[in-house]
Motif scaffolding. Structure first.
Motif, PDB file in Angstrom:
ATOM      1  N   ASP A 111     -23.504 -52.920  29.728  1.00  0.00           N
ATOM      2  CA  ASP A 111     -23.592 -51.470  29.498  1.00  0.00           C
ATOM      3  C   ASP A 111     -22.338 -50.777  30.020  1.00  0.00           C
ATOM      4  O   ASP A 111     -21.795 -49.865  29.373  1.00  0.00           O
ATOM      5  N   GLN A 112     -21.871 -51.213  31.186  1.00  0.00           N
ATOM      6  CA  GLN A 112     -20.656 -50.631  31.748  1.00  0.00           C
ATOM      7  C   GLN A 112     -19.430 -51.018  30.922  1.00  0.00           C
ATOM      8  O   GLN A 112     -18.506 -50.210  30.741  1.00  0.00           O
ATOM      9  N   TRP A 113     -19.421 -52.232  30.414  1.00  0.00           N
ATOM     10  CA  TRP A 113     -18.325 -52.672  29.538  1.00  0.00           C
ATOM     11  C   TRP A 113     -18.250 -51.783  28.294  1.00  0.00           C
ATOM     12  O   TRP A 113     -17.177 -51.348  27.886  1.00  0.00           O
ATOM     13  N   ARG A 114     -19.406 -51.509  27.712  1.00  0.00           N
ATOM     14  CA  ARG A 114     -19.434 -50.642  26.525  1.00  0.00           C
ATOM     15  C   ARG A 114     -18.882 -49.262  26.834  1.00  0.00           C
ATOM     16  O   ARG A 114     -18.089 -48.704  26.066  1.00  0.00           O
ATOM     17  N   ARG A 115     -19.277 -48.702  27.970  1.00  0.00           N
ATOM     18  CA  ARG A 115     -18.772 -47.378  28.341  1.00  0.00           C
ATOM     19  C   ARG A 115     -17.263 -47.411  28.590  1.00  0.00           C
ATOM     20  O   ARG A 115     -16.537 -46.473  28.242  1.00  0.00           O
ATOM     21  N   THR A 116     -16.798 -48.509  29.187  1.00  0.00           N
ATOM     22  CA  THR A 116     -15.357 -48.650  29.428  1.00  0.00           C
ATOM     23  C   THR A 116     -14.591 -48.738  28.116  1.00  0.00           C
ATOM     24  O   THR A 116     -13.544 -48.096  27.937  1.00  0.00           O
ATOM     25  N   MET A 117     -15.086 -49.518  27.171  1.00  0.00           N
ATOM     26  CA  MET A 117     -14.404 -49.689  25.894  1.00  0.00           C
ATOM     27  C   MET A 117     -14.394 -48.402  25.078  1.00  0.00           C
ATOM     28  O   MET A 117     -13.475 -48.168  24.282  1.00  0.00           O
ATOM     29  N   ALA A 118     -15.399 -47.553  25.266  1.00  0.00           N
ATOM     30  CA  ALA A 118     -15.452 -46.285  24.524  1.00  0.00           C
ATOM     31  C   ALA A 118     -14.273 -45.388  24.876  1.00  0.00           C
ATOM     32  O   ALA A 118     -13.924 -44.477  24.100  1.00  0.00           O
ATOM     33  N   ARG A 119     -13.643 -45.636  26.017  1.00  0.00           N
ATOM     34  CA  ARG A 119     -12.495 -44.832  26.445  1.00  0.00           C
ATOM     35  C   ARG A 119     -11.158 -45.477  26.078  1.00  0.00           C
ATOM     36  O   ARG A 119     -10.108 -44.921  26.379  1.00  0.00           O
ATOM     37  N   GLN A 120     -11.203 -46.654  25.432  1.00  0.00           N
ATOM     38  CA  GLN A 120      -9.968 -47.370  25.123  1.00  0.00           C
ATOM     39  C   GLN A 120      -9.561 -47.153  23.668  1.00  0.00           C
ATOM     40  O   GLN A 120     -10.397 -47.239  22.770  1.00  0.00           O
ATOM     41  N   PRO A 121      -8.272 -46.908  23.405  1.00  0.00           N
ATOM     42  CA  PRO A 121      -7.807 -46.843  22.016  1.00  0.00           C
ATOM     43  C   PRO A 121      -7.632 -48.266  21.478  1.00  0.00           C
ATOM     44  O   PRO A 121      -6.803 -49.035  21.979  1.00  0.00           O
ATOM     45  N   THR A 122      -8.421 -48.651  20.507  1.00  0.00           N
ATOM     46  CA  THR A 122      -8.348 -50.004  19.957  1.00  0.00           C
ATOM     47  C   THR A 122      -8.106 -49.926  18.458  1.00  0.00           C
ATOM     48  O   THR A 122      -8.520 -48.982  17.790  1.00  0.00           O
ATOM     49  N   GLY A 123      -7.433 -50.948  17.928  1.00  0.00           N
ATOM     50  CA  GLY A 123      -7.120 -50.993  16.513  1.00  0.00           C
ATOM     51  C   GLY A 123      -8.087 -51.858  15.728  1.00  0.00           C
ATOM     52  O   GLY A 123      -9.007 -52.462  16.285  1.00  0.00           O
ATOM     53  N   PRO A 124      -7.884 -51.972  14.410  1.00  0.00           N
ATOM     54  CA  PRO A 124      -8.786 -52.768  13.573  1.00  0.00           C
ATOM     55  C   PRO A 124      -8.690 -54.266  13.818  1.00  0.00           C
ATOM     56  O   PRO A 124      -9.675 -54.987  13.639  1.00  0.00           O
ATOM     57  N   ASP A 125      -7.506 -54.767  14.227  1.00  0.00           N
ATOM     58  CA  ASP A 125      -7.327 -56.199  14.498  1.00  0.00           C
ATOM     59  C   ASP A 125      -7.523 -56.436  15.993  1.00  0.00           C
ATOM     60  O   ASP A 125      -6.615 -56.811  16.722  1.00  0.00           O
ATOM     61  N   SER A 126      -8.755 -56.209  16.460  1.00  0.00           N
ATOM     62  CA  SER A 126      -9.064 -56.285  17.886  1.00  0.00           C
ATOM     63  C   SER A 126     -10.443 -56.904  18.060  1.00  0.00           C
ATOM     64  O   SER A 126     -11.241 -56.987  17.122  1.00  0.00           O
ATOM     65  N   SER A 127     -10.721 -57.334  19.287  1.00  0.00           N
ATOM     66  CA  SER A 127     -12.027 -57.930  19.565  1.00  0.00           C
ATOM     67  C   SER A 127     -12.402 -57.743  21.022  1.00  0.00           C
ATOM     68  O   SER A 127     -11.539 -57.581  21.888  1.00  0.00           O
ATOM     69  N   CYS A 128     -13.699 -57.757  21.266  1.00  0.00           N
ATOM     70  CA  CYS A 128     -14.249 -57.928  22.607  1.00  0.00           C
ATOM     71  C   CYS A 128     -14.804 -59.340  22.670  1.00  0.00           C
ATOM     72  O   CYS A 128     -15.473 -59.797  21.729  1.00  0.00           O
ATOM     73  N   LEU A 129     -14.552 -60.033  23.782  1.00  0.00           N
ATOM     74  CA  LEU A 129     -14.871 -61.459  23.855  1.00  0.00           C
ATOM     75  C   LEU A 129     -15.378 -61.808  25.244  1.00  0.00           C
ATOM     76  O   LEU A 129     -14.890 -61.282  26.250  1.00  0.00           O
ATOM     77  N   ILE A 130     -16.344 -62.697  25.275  1.00  0.00           N
ATOM     78  CA  ILE A 130     -16.864 -63.210  26.542  1.00  0.00           C
ATOM     79  C   ILE A 130     -17.261 -64.667  26.341  1.00  0.00           C
ATOM     80  O   ILE A 130     -17.842 -65.025  25.313  1.00  0.00           O
ATOM     81  N   THR A 131     -16.912 -65.525  27.293  1.00  0.00           N
ATOM     82  CA  THR A 131     -17.274 -66.938  27.257  1.00  0.00           C
ATOM     83  C   THR A 131     -18.304 -67.187  28.349  1.00  0.00           C
ATOM     84  O   THR A 131     -18.064 -66.869  29.520  1.00  0.00           O
ATOM     85  N   TRP A 132     -19.441 -67.768  27.970  1.00  0.00           N
ATOM     86  CA  TRP A 132     -20.537 -67.912  28.922  1.00  0.00           C
ATOM     87  C   TRP A 132     -21.285 -69.211  28.657  1.00  0.00           C
ATOM     88  O   TRP A 132     -21.295 -69.705  27.524  1.00  0.00           O
ATOM     89  N   PRO A 133     -21.912 -69.812  29.693  1.00  0.00           N
ATOM     90  CA  PRO A 133     -22.619 -71.073  29.503  1.00  0.00           C
ATOM     91  C   PRO A 133     -23.636 -71.013  28.367  1.00  0.00           C
ATOM     92  O   PRO A 133     -24.450 -70.081  28.282  1.00  0.00           O
ATOM     93  N   SER A 134     -23.604 -72.022  27.514  1.00  0.00           N
ATOM     94  CA  SER A 134     -24.457 -72.030  26.321  1.00  0.00           C
ATOM     95  C   SER A 134     -25.945 -72.038  26.652  1.00  0.00           C
ATOM     96  O   SER A 134     -26.755 -71.513  25.880  1.00  0.00           O
TER      97      SER A 134
END
Length: 304
Positions: free
Chosen positions: A84-107
């Motif tokens: 939830d905090q990550w989402r709020r943080t990203m809402a304040r970031q200028p991002t372009g169309p060739d962009s991603s949010c990524l997380i690697t976590w145990p399967s």
């Protein structure tokens, strides 16, 4: 911010309960620390690392040009609040169309998987491992040999066939100039004597295995993904479309595993795309199982 040994111990203990093959947690890379409060008042944290790739860099074949990667440091609890905090943080970031949010976590952390899905992340890639004795190859007509620089024009179409297929079912991006980038990478690995194998039938190249050795040691990138030791890594594995389903891949994989094991590796690892209807079945039959899942949403502004 430098996370305490206690925080690392907490995350390592959670990893050990989830999956005995997970390596202990290590300090995350430098980046922007975000924190979130739990209902009991304790706080969890993560490090958000932005990366911008050069347009012709090799990673652009499987990555957005602009990546915002979150490295959680929390243990068993707190993923919903942190995202939830990550989402709020990203809402304040200028991002372009060739962009991603990524997380690697145990399967095997299926509780976290539900949280990722709820935030719009999808499992585009999986790091899978294989340990144990190689599966003996069945007698067949496949001849397997090491590739040389003279084989580049022969193996490049096989590498591109895998790239094109993966672009339809995973995180791979078929960018302009991809063939030139792939050619340069294959040439570099052959030149430095990394194990690149060609499978031939009646003198025709029908399979390619692009591999190398990876030493997981303290401070190395790979110690964040696999336990310490020498591992074989299968970067790319391709069978010519007209030869798929005929046992070529199985023969090729058995030779590759035998040769990598003979070099003293403790196991092998690779990435596959969960939406890929071929690789998910094939690699499970070769003895691989998921260890880490890479969750991603593109563009970065789509994180919810």
């Amino acid at each position: 911010m430098r996370f305490t040994d206690g925080a690392l111990d907490t995350q390592s203990a959670w990893y050990a309960r989830l999956d005995p093959m997970l390596p202990p947690a290590v300090h995350p890379p430098d980046g922007n620390v975000i924190t979130a409060a739990l209902p009991d008042g304790t706080r969890v944290a993560g490090v958000l690392v932005p990366t911008r790739l050069a347009p012709n860099a090799m990673p652009t074949l499987w990555s957005a040009l602009e990546v915002w990667e979150l490295h959680p440091m929390l243990g068993e609890h707190g993923m919903p609040q942190l995202l939830d905090q990550w989402r709020r943080t990203m809402a304040r970031q200028p991002t372009g169309p060739d962009s991603s949010c990524l997380i690697t976590w145990p399967s095997r952390d299926v509780g976290a998987a539900r949280v990722f899905l709820d935030h719009g992340l999808i499992p585009l890639s999986t790091l899978a491992i294989r340990t144990g004795a190689p599966i003996l190859p069945s007698p067949g007509a496949l001849k397997v040999r090491r590739a040389t620089l003279r084989d580049i024009d022969t193996i490049l179409p096989l590498a591109m066939a895998e790239l094109e297929y993966s672009a339809m079912v995973g995180s791979t991006v078929l960018r302009p100039g991809a063939a030139q980038v792939k050619r340069a990478a294959l040439s570099r690995h052959i030149d430095q004597n990394d194990p690149i194998w060609i499978g031939e039938r009646d003198g025709i190249a029908v399979a390619l295995a692009e591999c190398w050795y990876n030493e997981s040691t303290t401070g190395s990138w790979s110690e964040t993904r696999v336990r310490h030791g020498l591992w074989g890594y299968i970067n790319s594995f391709s069978v010519a479309p007209s030869f798929r389903g005929a046992g070529v891949g199985r023969e090729m994989a058995s030779v590759v595993h035998r040769e990598l094991a003979a070099a003293g590796t403790i196991g092998t690892f690779l990435y596959f795309n969960p939406p890929n209807p071929l690789s998910t079945v094939f690699w499970a039959r070769q003895g691989y199982r998921p260890l880490w899942t890479i969750w991603e949403v593109r563009p970065a502004s789509a994180l919810r």
